[in-house]
Design an enzyme around this catalytic site. Structure first.
Site, PDB file in Angstrom:
ATOM      1  N   GLY A  75       0.829  -1.205   0.000  1.00  0.00           N
ATOM      2  CA  GLY A  75       0.000   0.000   0.000  1.00  0.00           C
ATOM      3  C   GLY A  75       0.859   1.247   0.000  1.00  0.00           C
ATOM      4  O   GLY A  75       0.518   2.261   0.610  1.00  0.00           O
ATOM      5  N   SER A 102       1.402   3.161  -2.474  1.00  0.00           N
ATOM      6  CA  SER A 102       1.039   4.090  -3.550  1.00  0.00           C
ATOM      7  C   SER A 102       0.384   5.361  -3.039  1.00  0.00           C
ATOM      8  O   SER A 102       0.400   6.386  -3.722  1.00  0.00           O
ATOM      9  CB  SER A 102       0.097   3.391  -4.541  1.00  0.00           C
ATOM     10  N   VAL A 130      -2.443  -8.215  -1.923  1.00  0.00           N
ATOM     11  CA  VAL A 130      -1.773  -8.880  -0.794  1.00  0.00           C
ATOM     12  C   VAL A 130      -2.617 -10.006  -0.190  1.00  0.00           C
ATOM     13  O   VAL A 130      -2.088 -10.896   0.472  1.00  0.00           O
ATOM     14  CB  VAL A 130      -1.351  -7.880   0.325  1.00  0.00           C
ATOM     15  N   SER A 167      -4.236  -0.231  14.122  1.00  0.00           N
ATOM     16  CA  SER A 167      -5.084   0.961  14.284  1.00  0.00           C
ATOM     17  C   SER A 167      -5.567   1.021  15.721  1.00  0.00           C
ATOM     18  O   SER A 167      -5.699  -0.026  16.386  1.00  0.00           O
ATOM     19  CB  SER A 167      -6.302   0.861  13.359  1.00  0.00           C
ATOM     20  N   TYR A 204     -13.186  -4.210  10.430  1.00  0.00           N
ATOM     21  CA  TYR A 204     -11.903  -3.492  10.447  1.00  0.00           C
ATOM     22  C   TYR A 204     -11.212  -3.646  11.810  1.00  0.00           C
ATOM     23  O   TYR A 204     -10.017  -3.961  11.883  1.00  0.00           O
ATOM     24  CB  TYR A 204     -12.176  -2.021  10.128  1.00  0.00           C
TER      25      TYR A 204
HETATM   26  P1  NDP Z   1      -5.313   4.726   1.873  1.00  0.00           P
HETATM   27  O1  NDP Z   1      -6.721   4.312   1.580  1.00  0.00           O
HETATM   28  O2  NDP Z   1      -4.902   6.130   1.639  1.00  0.00           O
HETATM   29  O3  NDP Z   1      -4.302   3.763   1.088  1.00  0.00           O
HETATM   30  C1  NDP Z   1      -4.459   2.374   1.154  1.00  0.00           C
HETATM   31  C2  NDP Z   1      -3.302   1.707   0.466  1.00  0.00           C
HETATM   32  O4  NDP Z   1      -3.473   0.280   0.548  1.00  0.00           O
HETATM   33  C3  NDP Z   1      -3.237   2.037  -1.021  1.00  0.00           C
HETATM   34  O5  NDP Z   1      -1.890   2.173  -1.381  1.00  0.00           O
HETATM   35  C4  NDP Z   1      -3.847   0.803  -1.683  1.00  0.00           C
HETATM   36  O6  NDP Z   1      -3.345   0.530  -2.966  1.00  0.00           O
HETATM   37  C5  NDP Z   1      -3.370  -0.289  -0.750  1.00  0.00           C
HETATM   38  N1  NDP Z   1      -4.192  -1.495  -0.848  1.00  0.00           N
HETATM   39  C6  NDP Z   1      -5.494  -1.638  -0.551  1.00  0.00           C
HETATM   40  N2  NDP Z   1      -5.897  -2.905  -0.767  1.00  0.00           N
HETATM   41  C7  NDP Z   1      -4.804  -3.582  -1.218  1.00  0.00           C
HETATM   42  C8  NDP Z   1      -4.563  -4.930  -1.611  1.00  0.00           C
HETATM   43  N3  NDP Z   1      -5.544  -5.853  -1.588  1.00  0.00           N
HETATM   44  N4  NDP Z   1      -3.324  -5.275  -2.037  1.00  0.00           N
HETATM   45  C9  NDP Z   1      -2.330  -4.355  -2.072  1.00  0.00           C
HETATM   46  N5  NDP Z   1      -2.493  -3.058  -1.702  1.00  0.00           N
HETATM   47  C10 NDP Z   1      -3.720  -2.681  -1.288  1.00  0.00           C
HETATM   48  O7  NDP Z   1      -5.070   4.293   3.397  1.00  0.00           O
HETATM   49  P2  NDP Z   1      -4.214   4.999   4.555  1.00  0.00           P
HETATM   50  O8  NDP Z   1      -2.920   5.466   4.027  1.00  0.00           O
HETATM   51  O9  NDP Z   1      -5.094   5.906   5.296  1.00  0.00           O
HETATM   52  O10 NDP Z   1      -3.979   3.730   5.510  1.00  0.00           O
HETATM   53  C11 NDP Z   1      -2.816   2.928   5.454  1.00  0.00           C
HETATM   54  C12 NDP Z   1      -2.910   1.911   6.589  1.00  0.00           C
HETATM   55  O11 NDP Z   1      -3.009   2.590   7.818  1.00  0.00           O
HETATM   56  C13 NDP Z   1      -4.106   0.990   6.485  1.00  0.00           C
HETATM   57  O12 NDP Z   1      -3.770  -0.299   6.901  1.00  0.00           O
HETATM   58  C14 NDP Z   1      -5.077   1.626   7.456  1.00  0.00           C
HETATM   59  O13 NDP Z   1      -5.997   0.672   7.955  1.00  0.00           O
HETATM   60  C15 NDP Z   1      -4.135   2.122   8.525  1.00  0.00           C
HETATM   61  N6  NDP Z   1      -4.698   3.181   9.344  1.00  0.00           N
HETATM   62  C16 NDP Z   1      -5.078   4.368   8.779  1.00  0.00           C
HETATM   63  C17 NDP Z   1      -5.603   5.356   9.569  1.00  0.00           C
HETATM   64  C18 NDP Z   1      -6.022   6.690   9.037  1.00  0.00           C
HETATM   65  O14 NDP Z   1      -6.575   7.482   9.795  1.00  0.00           O
HETATM   66  N7  NDP Z   1      -5.794   6.998   7.770  1.00  0.00           N
HETATM   67  C19 NDP Z   1      -5.797   5.151  11.026  1.00  0.00           C
HETATM   68  C20 NDP Z   1      -5.342   3.875  11.498  1.00  0.00           C
HETATM   69  C21 NDP Z   1      -4.814   2.935  10.674  1.00  0.00           C
HETATM   70  P3  NDP Z   1      -4.035   1.178  -4.286  1.00  0.00           P
HETATM   71  O15 NDP Z   1      -3.667   2.622  -4.234  1.00  0.00           O
HETATM   72  O16 NDP Z   1      -3.413   0.480  -5.415  1.00  0.00           O
HETATM   73  O17 NDP Z   1      -5.504   0.938  -4.128  1.00  0.00           O
END
Ligand code: NDP
Length: 245
Positions: A11, A13, A64, A142, A155
């Site tokens: 993730g 990207s 993943v 989280s 989640y």
């Molecule tokens: P975003 O939605 O901004 O980004 C999610 C990322 O995960 C993207 O790069 C996406 O890739 C990738 N992704 C999703 N599904 C898959 C998959 N099946 N295989 C490979 N890559 C995948 O999320 P955040 O940056 O906000 O969150 C990142 C992490 O932090 C997550 O695990 C989230 O649960 C955790 N988190 C976030 C919080 C927040 O407030 N933002 C709080 C607590 C935890 P693509 O771009 O190709 O879709």
């Protein structure tokens, strides 16, 4: 601080993962960015990392949640980069809904991506770490995994599961000089939280009074990826402005 290390960031990207990729690259690490759909964004992160910091950076499309695809991707990364030293399991999704209305598919998708996805990556990287006699695994959990959250049973369960996975892997691999830790962010400003703003009662309830930035999470990930945290394993570190204390 990370010069000569190869880091895999799932993730990478967008959001927190992209900030971690940039931070690690700024510290000298070569970067493998795993994405599932956003090829352009992933390539942009890689271009930025290599242009700004002169490191090797390459994107890999991989769901993943798919055990075989994860295996193939780690194999490709090993061929391209020679090894893996740091794994950040950051890929995550939400499919929110109250339990009485939550579909089986929405429960399964979230568990498969957030929890099984991390298992898949660890499973396919750990033999490399064992052979290297060292490695760093960082799982992005989280505060929802610590406190629960209405509307996020899937989640929260996935993120609580990640904490159990972190502690078991930490115990299993401690003798092999592999550290495994989890980061539990609160509200971080990314696409995932685009519906929240300062007026939201949840945000207003954060003791430090604001949401966090992806860069602040990346600083913590860099610490856990570095030699400065060699004596920390099986730990869960909150970065949430005090939300879950
Ligand atoms: P975003 O939605 O901004 O980004 C999610 C990322 O995960 C993207 O790069 C996406 O890739 C990738 N992704 C999703 N599904 C898959 C998959 N099946 N295989 C490979 N890559 C995948 O999320 P955040 O940056 O906000 O969150 C990142 C992490 O932090 C997550 O695990 C989230 O649960 C955790 N988190 C976030 C919080 C927040 O407030 N933002 C709080 C607590 C935890 P693509 O771009 O190709 O879709």
């Amino acid at each position: 601080m990370l010069k000569g290390k190869v880091a895999v960031i799932t993730g990478g990207s967008r959001g927190i993962g992209a900030a971690i990729a940039e931070k690690f690259a700024s510290l000298g690490a070569d970067i493998a960015v795993i994405y599932s759909g956003s090829q352009e964004a992933a390539d942009q992160v890689c271009t930025s990392c290599s242009e700004k910091y002169g490191v090797k950076a390459q994107s890999f499309c991989c769901n993943v949640a798919d055990f075989d695809a994860a295996k193939k991707t780690i194999g490709e990364i090993k061929t391209q980069f020679g090894t893996v030293n740091i794994l950040v399991n950051n890929a995550g999704i939400t499919r929110d809904g109250l339990v009485p209305m939550m579909s089986e598919a929405n429960f399964d998708q979230v568990i498969d991506t957030n929890l099984k996805g991390a298992f898949n990556m660890i499973r396919h990287c750990c033999s490399i770490f064992i052979r290297n006699k060292g490695g760093k695994i960082i799982n992005i959990s989280s505060v929802a995994g610590l406190m629960g959250n209405p509307g996020q049973a899937n989640y929260s369960a996935s993120k609580a599961g990640l904490i159990g996975l972190t502690k078991s892997v930490a115990r299993e691999l401690a003798g092999k000089n592999v550290n495994c830790n989890a980061i539990a962010p609160g509200f971080i400003r990314t696409d995932m939280t685009q519906d929240f703003n300062g007026e939201d009662p949840l945000v207003a309830g954060i003791p430090l009074g604001r949401m966090g930035s992806p860069e602040e999470v990346a600083e913590l990930a860099a610490f856990l990826a570095s030699g400065n945290s060699d004596y920390i394993t099986g730990e869960v570190i909150r970065i949430d402005g005090g939300l879950a204390m």
